[in-house]
Scaffold this motif. Structure first.
Motif, PDB file in Angstrom:
ATOM      1  N   THR A   1       0.818  -1.211   0.000  1.00 14.29           N
ATOM      2  CA  THR A   1       0.000   0.000   0.000  1.00 14.29           C
ATOM      3  C   THR A   1       0.853   1.262   0.000  1.00 14.29           C
ATOM      4  OG1 THR A   1      -0.135  -0.061   2.420  1.00 14.29           O
ATOM      5  CG2 THR A   1      -1.914  -1.123   1.203  1.00 14.29           C
ATOM      6  N   LEU A   2       0.279   2.273  -0.614  1.00 15.57           N
ATOM      7  CA  LEU A   2       0.856   3.609  -0.651  1.00 15.57           C
ATOM      8  C   LEU A   2      -0.322   4.560  -0.522  1.00 15.57           C
ATOM      9  CD1 LEU A   2       3.392   5.431  -1.369  1.00 15.57           C
ATOM     10  CD2 LEU A   2       2.452   5.435  -3.670  1.00 15.57           C
ATOM     11  N   SER A   3      -0.275   5.403   0.476  1.00 11.93           N
ATOM     12  CA  SER A   3      -1.396   6.327   0.653  1.00 11.93           C
ATOM     13  C   SER A   3      -0.880   7.752   0.681  1.00 11.93           C
ATOM     14  CB  SER A   3      -2.157   6.009   1.945  1.00 11.93           C
ATOM     15  OG  SER A   3      -1.288   6.072   3.055  1.00 11.93           O
ATOM     16  N   GLY A   4      -1.737   8.633   0.209  1.00 13.25           N
ATOM     17  CA  GLY A   4      -1.391  10.040   0.184  1.00 13.25           C
ATOM     18  C   GLY A   4      -2.632  10.873  -0.070  1.00 13.25           C
ATOM     19  N   ASP A   5      -2.540  12.151   0.242  1.00 13.76           N
ATOM     20  CA  ASP A   5      -3.671  13.053   0.064  1.00 13.76           C
ATOM     21  C   ASP A   5      -3.915  13.387  -1.402  1.00 13.76           C
ATOM     22  OD1 ASP A   5      -3.758  13.047   2.798  1.00 13.76           O
ATOM     23  OD2 ASP A   5      -2.693  14.949   3.009  1.00 13.76           O
ATOM     24  N   SER A   6      -2.851  13.431  -2.174  1.00  7.56           N
ATOM     25  CA  SER A   6      -2.979  13.831  -3.568  1.00  7.56           C
ATOM     26  C   SER A   6      -2.019  13.005  -4.421  1.00  7.56           C
ATOM     27  CB  SER A   6      -2.646  15.317  -3.716  1.00  7.56           C
ATOM     28  OG  SER A   6      -1.286  15.547  -3.376  1.00  7.56           O
TER      29      SER A   6
ATOM     30  N   VAL B   1      10.846   6.657   8.640  1.00 11.35           N
ATOM     31  CA  VAL B   1      10.909   8.060   8.219  1.00 11.35           C
ATOM     32  C   VAL B   1       9.524   8.622   7.891  1.00 11.35           C
ATOM     33  CG1 VAL B   1      13.295   7.953   7.430  1.00 11.35           C
ATOM     34  CG2 VAL B   1      11.453   7.473   5.826  1.00 11.35           C
ATOM     35  N   ASP B   2       8.480   7.898   8.294  1.00  9.66           N
ATOM     36  CA  ASP B   2       7.092   8.355   8.202  1.00  9.66           C
ATOM     37  C   ASP B   2       6.614   8.545   6.756  1.00  9.66           C
ATOM     38  OD1 ASP B   2       4.705   8.869   9.513  1.00  9.66           O
ATOM     39  OD2 ASP B   2       5.025  11.037   9.475  1.00  9.66           O
ATOM     40  N   LEU B   3       6.970   7.600   5.907  1.00  9.08           N
ATOM     41  CA  LEU B   3       6.426   7.567   4.548  1.00  9.08           C
ATOM     42  C   LEU B   3       5.296   6.543   4.531  1.00  9.08           C
ATOM     43  CD1 LEU B   3       9.701   7.571   2.447  1.00  9.08           C
ATOM     44  CD2 LEU B   3       8.120   9.462   2.773  1.00  9.08           C
ATOM     45  N   SER B   4       4.297   6.781   3.735  1.00  7.02           N
ATOM     46  CA  SER B   4       3.100   5.935   3.746  1.00  7.02           C
ATOM     47  C   SER B   4       3.217   4.776   2.756  1.00  7.02           C
ATOM     48  CB  SER B   4       1.871   6.781   3.434  1.00  7.02           C
ATOM     49  OG  SER B   4       2.025   7.388   2.169  1.00  7.02           O
ATOM     50  N   PHE B   5       4.258   3.977   2.899  1.00  9.18           N
ATOM     51  CA  PHE B   5       4.474   2.797   2.064  1.00  9.18           C
ATOM     52  C   PHE B   5       4.576   1.599   2.987  1.00  9.18           C
ATOM     53  CE2 PHE B   5       7.431  -0.247   0.099  1.00  9.18           C
ATOM     54  CZ  PHE B   5       6.768  -0.485  -1.089  1.00  9.18           C
ATOM     55  N   HIS B   6       3.789   0.548   2.691  1.00 10.80           N
ATOM     56  CA  HIS B   6       3.797  -0.614   3.577  1.00 10.80           C
ATOM     57  C   HIS B   6       3.638  -1.901   2.778  1.00 10.80           C
ATOM     58  CE1 HIS B   6       3.382  -2.938   7.215  1.00 10.80           C
ATOM     59  NE2 HIS B   6       2.282  -3.472   6.736  1.00 10.80           N
ATOM     60  N   VAL B   7       4.422  -2.902   3.144  1.00  6.19           N
ATOM     61  CA  VAL B   7       4.318  -4.243   2.581  1.00  6.19           C
ATOM     62  C   VAL B   7       3.862  -5.159   3.704  1.00  6.19           C
ATOM     63  CG1 VAL B   7       5.561  -6.138   1.487  1.00  6.19           C
ATOM     64  CG2 VAL B   7       6.167  -3.782   0.941  1.00  6.19           C
ATOM     65  N   GLU B   8       2.751  -5.845   3.479  1.00  2.29           N
ATOM     66  CA  GLU B   8       2.150  -6.671   4.527  1.00  2.29           C
ATOM     67  C   GLU B   8       2.484  -8.142   4.311  1.00  2.29           C
ATOM     68  OE1 GLU B   8      -2.326  -7.879   5.787  1.00  2.29           O
ATOM     69  OE2 GLU B   8      -1.968  -5.788   5.245  1.00  2.29           O
ATOM     70  N   GLY B   9       3.475  -8.639   5.020  1.00  2.64           N
ATOM     71  CA  GLY B   9       3.781 -10.055   5.005  1.00  2.64           C
ATOM     72  C   GLY B   9       4.894 -10.461   4.061  1.00  2.64           C
ATOM     73  N   PHE B  10       5.471 -11.623   4.385  1.00  2.22           N
ATOM     74  CA  PHE B  10       6.610 -12.132   3.635  1.00  2.22           C
ATOM     75  C   PHE B  10       6.230 -12.540   2.215  1.00  2.22           C
ATOM     76  CE2 PHE B  10       9.159 -15.786   2.253  1.00  2.22           C
ATOM     77  CZ  PHE B  10      10.398 -15.175   2.171  1.00  2.22           C
ATOM     78  N   TRP B  11       5.134 -13.284   2.047  1.00  4.30           N
ATOM     79  CA  TRP B  11       4.761 -13.768   0.714  1.00  4.30           C
ATOM     80  C   TRP B  11       4.341 -12.628  -0.194  1.00  4.30           C
ATOM     81  CZ3 TRP B  11       6.900 -17.989  -0.463  1.00  4.30           C
ATOM     82  CH2 TRP B  11       7.134 -18.962   0.506  1.00  4.30           C
ATOM     83  N   THR B  12       3.761 -11.607   0.384  1.00  2.00           N
ATOM     84  CA  THR B  12       3.467 -10.405  -0.399  1.00  2.00           C
ATOM     85  C   THR B  12       4.766  -9.765  -0.870  1.00  2.00           C
ATOM     86  OG1 THR B  12       1.456 -10.032   0.873  1.00  2.00           O
ATOM     87  CG2 THR B  12       2.327  -8.161  -0.340  1.00  2.00           C
ATOM     88  N   ALA B  13       5.769  -9.755   0.003  1.00  2.00           N
ATOM     89  CA  ALA B  13       7.069  -9.193  -0.361  1.00  2.00           C
ATOM     90  C   ALA B  13       7.748 -10.029  -1.445  1.00  2.00           C
ATOM     91  CB  ALA B  13       7.963  -9.089   0.871  1.00  2.00           C
ATOM     92  N   VAL B  14       7.578 -11.345  -1.412  1.00  2.00           N
ATOM     93  CA  VAL B  14       8.153 -12.200  -2.458  1.00  2.00           C
ATOM     94  C   VAL B  14       7.527 -11.856  -3.806  1.00  2.00           C
ATOM     95  CG1 VAL B  14       8.312 -14.576  -3.326  1.00  2.00           C
ATOM     96  CG2 VAL B  14       8.771 -14.101  -0.921  1.00  2.00           C
ATOM     97  N   LEU B  15       6.196 -11.777  -3.838  1.00  2.00           N
ATOM     98  CA  LEU B  15       5.508 -11.428  -5.080  1.00  2.00           C
ATOM     99  C   LEU B  15       5.860 -10.012  -5.523  1.00  2.00           C
ATOM    100  CD1 LEU B  15       3.515 -12.247  -7.274  1.00  2.00           C
ATOM    101  CD2 LEU B  15       1.667 -11.484  -5.777  1.00  2.00           C
ATOM    102  N   GLY B  16       5.907  -9.083  -4.575  1.00  2.00           N
ATOM    103  CA  GLY B  16       6.275  -7.702  -4.888  1.00  2.00           C
ATOM    104  C   GLY B  16       7.694  -7.597  -5.406  1.00  2.00           C
ATOM    105  N   GLY B  17       8.612  -8.323  -4.801  1.00  2.00           N
ATOM    106  CA  GLY B  17       9.995  -8.327  -5.271  1.00  2.00           C
ATOM    107  C   GLY B  17      10.110  -8.860  -6.688  1.00  2.00           C
ATOM    108  N   LEU B  18       9.313  -9.879  -6.991  1.00  2.00           N
ATOM    109  CA  LEU B  18       9.309 -10.427  -8.345  1.00  2.00           C
ATOM    110  C   LEU B  18       8.773  -9.413  -9.350  1.00  2.00           C
ATOM    111  CD1 LEU B  18       9.850 -12.946 -10.052  1.00  2.00           C
ATOM    112  CD2 LEU B  18       7.517 -13.683  -9.551  1.00  2.00           C
TER     113      LEU B  18
END
Length: 125
Positions: free
Chosen positions: A26-31, A91-108
């Motif tokens: 996820t990545l969230s932001g106002d604009s 550093v308070d940036l709105s980027f989050h990876v939830e879980g190891f398997w999500t990170a594996v797929l995201g890394g791919l």
């Protein structure tokens, strides 16, 4: 310098594709502008992590890389993405990876998109 900018933009685009394709990244932001700025900052963090930490982790996991014929690289990429997510949170940036398997797929996804973009984009030489 130009090569650094191109690689950062390619990483930011690859991260954007991963955020778009995978629900648990996820990545969230106002604009839209704030989201683009966050993506660029996360891409910078990701670049630093890949430059400083990844070679050390790959060296230390060399027996596993050889034993798995390189497939352990997926795990290393996932760990680098999770480290990037943790540092972004620090550093308070709105980027989050939830879980190891999500990170594996995201890394791919990030690896494939980044590779494709680096083939297409000029390298500054």
């Amino acid at each position: 310098m130009k090569n650094f900018v191109v690689k950062t933009i390619a990483n930011a685009a690859a991260l954007a594709v991963a955020v778009w394709l995978i629900d648990k990244i996820t990545l969230s932001g106002d604009s839209t502008g704030k989201e683009i700025g966050t993506l660029i900052l996360v891409a910078l963090i990701f670049g630093v992590v890949n430059f400083l930490v990844k070679p050390l982790v790959q060296f230390l996991s060399l027996p596993l890389l050889i034993l798995t014929l390189g497939l352990f690289t997926l795990v290393v990429n996932a760990l680098m993405l999770m480290l990037t997510s943790w540092l972004a949170d620090v550093v308070d940036l709105s980027f989050h990876v939830e879980g190891f398997w999500t990170a594996v797929l995201g890394g791919l996804v990030i690896s494939v998109v980044s590779w494709a973009l680096n083939v297409v984009l000029p390298d500054g030489d």
